[in-house]
Design a protein around this motif. Structure first.
Motif, PDB file in Angstrom:
ATOM      1  N   VAL A 133       0.870  -1.175   0.000  1.00 26.78           N
ATOM      2  CA  VAL A 133       0.000   0.000   0.000  1.00 26.78           C
ATOM      3  C   VAL A 133       0.906   1.225   0.000  1.00 26.78           C
ATOM      4  O   VAL A 133       1.840   1.324   0.805  1.00 26.78           O
ATOM      5  CB  VAL A 133      -0.926   0.029   1.234  1.00 26.78           C
ATOM      6  CG1 VAL A 133      -1.759   1.312   1.255  1.00 26.78           C
ATOM      7  CG2 VAL A 133      -1.840  -1.197   1.244  1.00 26.78           C
ATOM      8  N   TYR A 134       0.618   2.157  -0.917  1.00 26.67           N
ATOM      9  CA  TYR A 134       1.502   3.314  -1.073  1.00 26.67           C
ATOM     10  C   TYR A 134       0.690   4.544  -1.467  1.00 26.67           C
ATOM     11  O   TYR A 134      -0.210   4.447  -2.308  1.00 26.67           O
ATOM     12  CB  TYR A 134       2.557   3.019  -2.145  1.00 26.67           C
ATOM     13  CG  TYR A 134       3.558   4.135  -2.349  1.00 26.67           C
ATOM     14  CD1 TYR A 134       4.548   4.388  -1.397  1.00 26.67           C
ATOM     15  CD2 TYR A 134       3.523   4.931  -3.487  1.00 26.67           C
ATOM     16  CE1 TYR A 134       5.473   5.400  -1.588  1.00 26.67           C
ATOM     17  CE2 TYR A 134       4.448   5.940  -3.682  1.00 26.67           C
ATOM     18  CZ  TYR A 134       5.424   6.176  -2.732  1.00 26.67           C
ATOM     19  OH  TYR A 134       6.341   7.181  -2.917  1.00 26.67           O
ATOM     20  N   PRO A 135       0.994   5.709  -0.884  1.00 29.93           N
ATOM     21  CA  PRO A 135       0.294   6.944  -1.261  1.00 29.93           C
ATOM     22  C   PRO A 135       0.875   7.520  -2.549  1.00 29.93           C
ATOM     23  O   PRO A 135       1.803   8.330  -2.520  1.00 29.93           O
ATOM     24  CB  PRO A 135       0.542   7.868  -0.058  1.00 29.93           C
ATOM     25  CG  PRO A 135       1.845   7.404   0.515  1.00 29.93           C
ATOM     26  CD  PRO A 135       1.917   5.918   0.255  1.00 29.93           C
ATOM     27  N   TYR A 136       0.332   7.078  -3.669  1.00 32.75           N
ATOM     28  CA  TYR A 136       0.869   7.471  -4.976  1.00 32.75           C
ATOM     29  C   TYR A 136       0.034   8.602  -5.566  1.00 32.75           C
ATOM     30  O   TYR A 136      -1.165   8.458  -5.771  1.00 32.75           O
ATOM     31  CB  TYR A 136       0.867   6.263  -5.915  1.00 32.75           C
ATOM     32  CG  TYR A 136       1.460   6.540  -7.272  1.00 32.75           C
ATOM     33  CD1 TYR A 136       2.814   6.834  -7.413  1.00 32.75           C
ATOM     34  CD2 TYR A 136       0.666   6.509  -8.422  1.00 32.75           C
ATOM     35  CE1 TYR A 136       3.364   7.084  -8.652  1.00 32.75           C
ATOM     36  CE2 TYR A 136       1.221   6.759  -9.671  1.00 32.75           C
ATOM     37  CZ  TYR A 136       2.570   7.051  -9.782  1.00 32.75           C
ATOM     38  OH  TYR A 136       3.114   7.308 -11.017  1.00 32.75           O
ATOM     39  N   GLU A 137       0.699   9.731  -5.790  1.00 32.06           N
ATOM     40  CA  GLU A 137       0.050  10.914  -6.368  1.00 32.06           C
ATOM     41  C   GLU A 137      -1.201  11.310  -5.587  1.00 32.06           C
ATOM     42  O   GLU A 137      -2.241  11.633  -6.147  1.00 32.06           O
ATOM     43  CB  GLU A 137      -0.277  10.680  -7.844  1.00 32.06           C
ATOM     44  CG  GLU A 137       0.967  10.495  -8.711  1.00 32.06           C
ATOM     45  CD  GLU A 137       0.651  10.353 -10.186  1.00 32.06           C
ATOM     46  OE1 GLU A 137      -0.530  10.116 -10.530  1.00 32.06           O
ATOM     47  OE2 GLU A 137       1.585  10.513 -11.000  1.00 32.06           O
ATOM     48  N   GLY A 138      -1.077  11.264  -4.255  1.00 28.52           N
ATOM     49  CA  GLY A 138      -2.145  11.738  -3.396  1.00 28.52           C
ATOM     50  C   GLY A 138      -3.243  10.744  -3.101  1.00 28.52           C
ATOM     51  O   GLY A 138      -4.188  11.056  -2.373  1.00 28.52           O
ATOM     52  N   THR A 139      -3.130   9.538  -3.654  1.00 24.37           N
ATOM     53  CA  THR A 139      -4.152   8.510  -3.442  1.00 24.37           C
ATOM     54  C   THR A 139      -3.496   7.202  -3.017  1.00 24.37           C
ATOM     55  O   THR A 139      -2.480   6.803  -3.582  1.00 24.37           O
ATOM     56  CB  THR A 139      -4.959   8.269  -4.739  1.00 24.37           C
ATOM     57  OG1 THR A 139      -5.545   9.501  -5.167  1.00 24.37           O
ATOM     58  CG2 THR A 139      -6.052   7.246  -4.508  1.00 24.37           C
ATOM     59  N   LEU A 140      -4.098   6.551  -2.028  1.00 23.24           N
ATOM     60  CA  LEU A 140      -3.576   5.254  -1.625  1.00 23.24           C
ATOM     61  C   LEU A 140      -3.858   4.218  -2.701  1.00 23.24           C
ATOM     62  O   LEU A 140      -4.995   4.087  -3.167  1.00 23.24           O
ATOM     63  CB  LEU A 140      -4.217   4.802  -0.311  1.00 23.24           C
ATOM     64  CG  LEU A 140      -3.718   5.464   0.976  1.00 23.24           C
ATOM     65  CD1 LEU A 140      -4.545   4.988   2.166  1.00 23.24           C
ATOM     66  CD2 LEU A 140      -2.240   5.172   1.218  1.00 23.24           C
ATOM     67  N   VAL A 141      -2.830   3.510  -3.113  1.00 19.90           N
ATOM     68  CA  VAL A 141      -2.985   2.450  -4.107  1.00 19.90           C
ATOM     69  C   VAL A 141      -2.452   1.153  -3.513  1.00 19.90           C
ATOM     70  O   VAL A 141      -1.598   1.152  -2.621  1.00 19.90           O
ATOM     71  CB  VAL A 141      -2.229   2.774  -5.414  1.00 19.90           C
ATOM     72  CG1 VAL A 141      -2.798   4.017  -6.068  1.00 19.90           C
ATOM     73  CG2 VAL A 141      -0.739   2.951  -5.155  1.00 19.90           C
ATOM     74  N   GLY A 142      -2.991   0.048  -3.991  1.00 24.13           N
ATOM     75  CA  GLY A 142      -2.545  -1.254  -3.514  1.00 24.13           C
ATOM     76  C   GLY A 142      -2.179  -2.166  -4.665  1.00 24.13           C
ATOM     77  O   GLY A 142      -2.866  -2.192  -5.686  1.00 24.13           O
ATOM     78  N   ILE A 143      -1.086  -2.881  -4.528  1.00 26.33           N
ATOM     79  CA  ILE A 143      -0.707  -3.904  -5.508  1.00 26.33           C
ATOM     80  C   ILE A 143      -0.373  -5.177  -4.752  1.00 26.33           C
ATOM     81  O   ILE A 143       0.069  -5.140  -3.597  1.00 26.33           O
ATOM     82  CB  ILE A 143       0.481  -3.476  -6.396  1.00 26.33           C
ATOM     83  CG1 ILE A 143       1.729  -3.222  -5.554  1.00 26.33           C
ATOM     84  CG2 ILE A 143       0.145  -2.269  -7.223  1.00 26.33           C
ATOM     85  CD1 ILE A 143       2.974  -2.988  -6.395  1.00 26.33           C
ATOM     86  N   GLU A 144      -0.614  -6.287  -5.375  1.00 28.38           N
ATOM     87  CA  GLU A 144      -0.331  -7.577  -4.751  1.00 28.38           C
ATOM     88  C   GLU A 144       0.227  -8.539  -5.787  1.00 28.38           C
ATOM     89  O   GLU A 144       0.026  -8.378  -6.998  1.00 28.38           O
ATOM     90  CB  GLU A 144      -1.603  -8.162  -4.151  1.00 28.38           C
ATOM     91  CG  GLU A 144      -2.682  -8.456  -5.190  1.00 28.38           C
ATOM     92  CD  GLU A 144      -3.860  -9.201  -4.598  1.00 28.38           C
ATOM     93  OE1 GLU A 144      -3.649 -10.319  -4.092  1.00 28.38           O
ATOM     94  OE2 GLU A 144      -4.978  -8.666  -4.676  1.00 28.38           O
ATOM     95  N   GLY A 145       0.949  -9.511  -5.298  1.00 29.52           N
ATOM     96  CA  GLY A 145       1.492 -10.511  -6.205  1.00 29.52           C
ATOM     97  C   GLY A 145       2.179 -11.627  -5.434  1.00 29.52           C
ATOM     98  O   GLY A 145       2.326 -11.572  -4.212  1.00 29.52           O
ATOM     99  N   GLN A 146       2.579 -12.615  -6.167  1.00 35.49           N
ATOM    100  CA  GLN A 146       3.260 -13.762  -5.575  1.00 35.49           C
ATOM    101  C   GLN A 146       4.708 -13.398  -5.267  1.00 35.49           C
ATOM    102  O   GLN A 146       5.384 -12.755  -6.081  1.00 35.49           O
ATOM    103  CB  GLN A 146       3.222 -14.949  -6.540  1.00 35.49           C
ATOM    104  CG  GLN A 146       3.434 -16.299  -5.895  1.00 35.49           C
ATOM    105  CD  GLN A 146       2.197 -16.764  -5.129  1.00 35.49           C
ATOM    106  OE1 GLN A 146       1.104 -16.267  -5.355  1.00 35.49           O
ATOM    107  NE2 GLN A 146       2.385 -17.713  -4.226  1.00 35.49           N
ATOM    108  N   ILE A 147       5.177 -13.782  -4.094  1.00 35.50           N
ATOM    109  CA  ILE A 147       6.583 -13.571  -3.771  1.00 35.50           C
ATOM    110  C   ILE A 147       7.218 -14.925  -3.466  1.00 35.50           C
ATOM    111  O   ILE A 147       6.700 -15.710  -2.658  1.00 35.50           O
ATOM    112  CB  ILE A 147       6.782 -12.582  -2.606  1.00 35.50           C
ATOM    113  CG1 ILE A 147       8.278 -12.287  -2.441  1.00 35.50           C
ATOM    114  CG2 ILE A 147       6.150 -13.062  -1.309  1.00 35.50           C
ATOM    115  CD1 ILE A 147       8.579 -11.048  -1.641  1.00 35.50           C
ATOM    116  N   THR A 148       8.306 -15.204  -4.161  1.00 35.43           N
ATOM    117  CA  THR A 148       8.999 -16.487  -4.026  1.00 35.43           C
ATOM    118  C   THR A 148      10.351 -16.260  -3.374  1.00 35.43           C
ATOM    119  O   THR A 148      11.204 -15.569  -3.939  1.00 35.43           O
ATOM    120  CB  THR A 148       9.211 -17.143  -5.407  1.00 35.43           C
ATOM    121  OG1 THR A 148       7.951 -17.270  -6.070  1.00 35.43           O
ATOM    122  CG2 THR A 148       9.864 -18.506  -5.263  1.00 35.43           C
TER     123      THR A 148
END
Length: 214
Positions: A133-148
């Motif tokens: 979760v990151y405050p990108y350009e004034g808006t909280l955005v979320g990204i997810e993915g597999q981590i190995t």
């Protein structure tokens, strides 16, 4: 009163330069060399910021004025009052960022040191998924993915330090069709706290988030 103007990654730059200055002070006696190192440390710190007011610059320039190790670290610690914390976020807000994760395990947000957080991240050990979760350009955005887990140390693309690595793979939309996906991968830290402690620049992180959000 001077308002908070330092982000966590910028404070990390200050800490890094303070550590370098401390190491030099303990090993070098030449006053001219020390003066040069002090000036260089301040320049590196200032370069981590955009435009600064005279008051802000004066505060950062104090880095070069301390002779004793404990005074220098005390100065860095006192800068926390000028740090802009990661935005307060509720479990409900986090859940909305990941609508497809029906059984999302949100960490105990009350235990997270928001003052020293550049990006909120956690790994669901049961599924080996990394959530960001990151405050990108004034808006909280979320990204997810597999981590190995790679079970070895290497260069983290986000914090640029040698850490225990995992390969973070995110599915991204490709083209106009909702069923057409590609993947975006990067080697990142397995340790959530270590990455936030070491990150000194958000360019690579934001570039990845921008690409993953397409």
């Amino acid at each position: 009163m001077l308002k908070p103007f330092i982000y966590n990654h910028q404070r990390n730059v200050i800490q890094k330069q303070a550590n370098f200055l401390l190491k030099t002070m303990r090993s070098v006696a030449d006053r001219k060399v020390l003066a040069t190192v002090r000036d260089t440390a301040v320049n590196h710190v200032v370069d981590a910021f955009g435009a600064l007011t005279a008051e802000q610059y004066a505060l950062l320039e104090q880095l070069s004025s301390y002779e004793a190790a404990h005074e220098l670290q005390q100065y860095v610690d006192q800068l926390d009052r000028y740090v802009i914390p990661f935005p307060d976020v509720s479990p409900q807000q986090v859940q909305k960022l990941f609508p497809k994760a029906k059984k999302l395990k949100v960490p105990d947000l009350a235990t997270i040191d928001l003052l020293h957080t550049t990006y909120l991240r956690w790994i669901d050990i049961a599924t080996n998924r990394l959530y960001i979760v990151y405050p990108y350009e004034g808006t909280l955005v979320g990204i997810e993915g597999q981590i190995t887990p790679m079970n070895k140390n290497g260069f983290c693309m986000f914090c640029h330090r040698n850490q225990e690595l995992g390969f973070f793979n995110v599915k991204t939309k490709n083209g106009g069709s909702p069923d057409n996906f590609s993947s975006l991968g990067q080697y990142v830290c397995m340790d959530n706290d270590a990455c936030n402690h070491n990150i000194t620049n958000t360019v690579a992180l934001e570039r990845f988030i921008q690409s993953a959000g397409k």
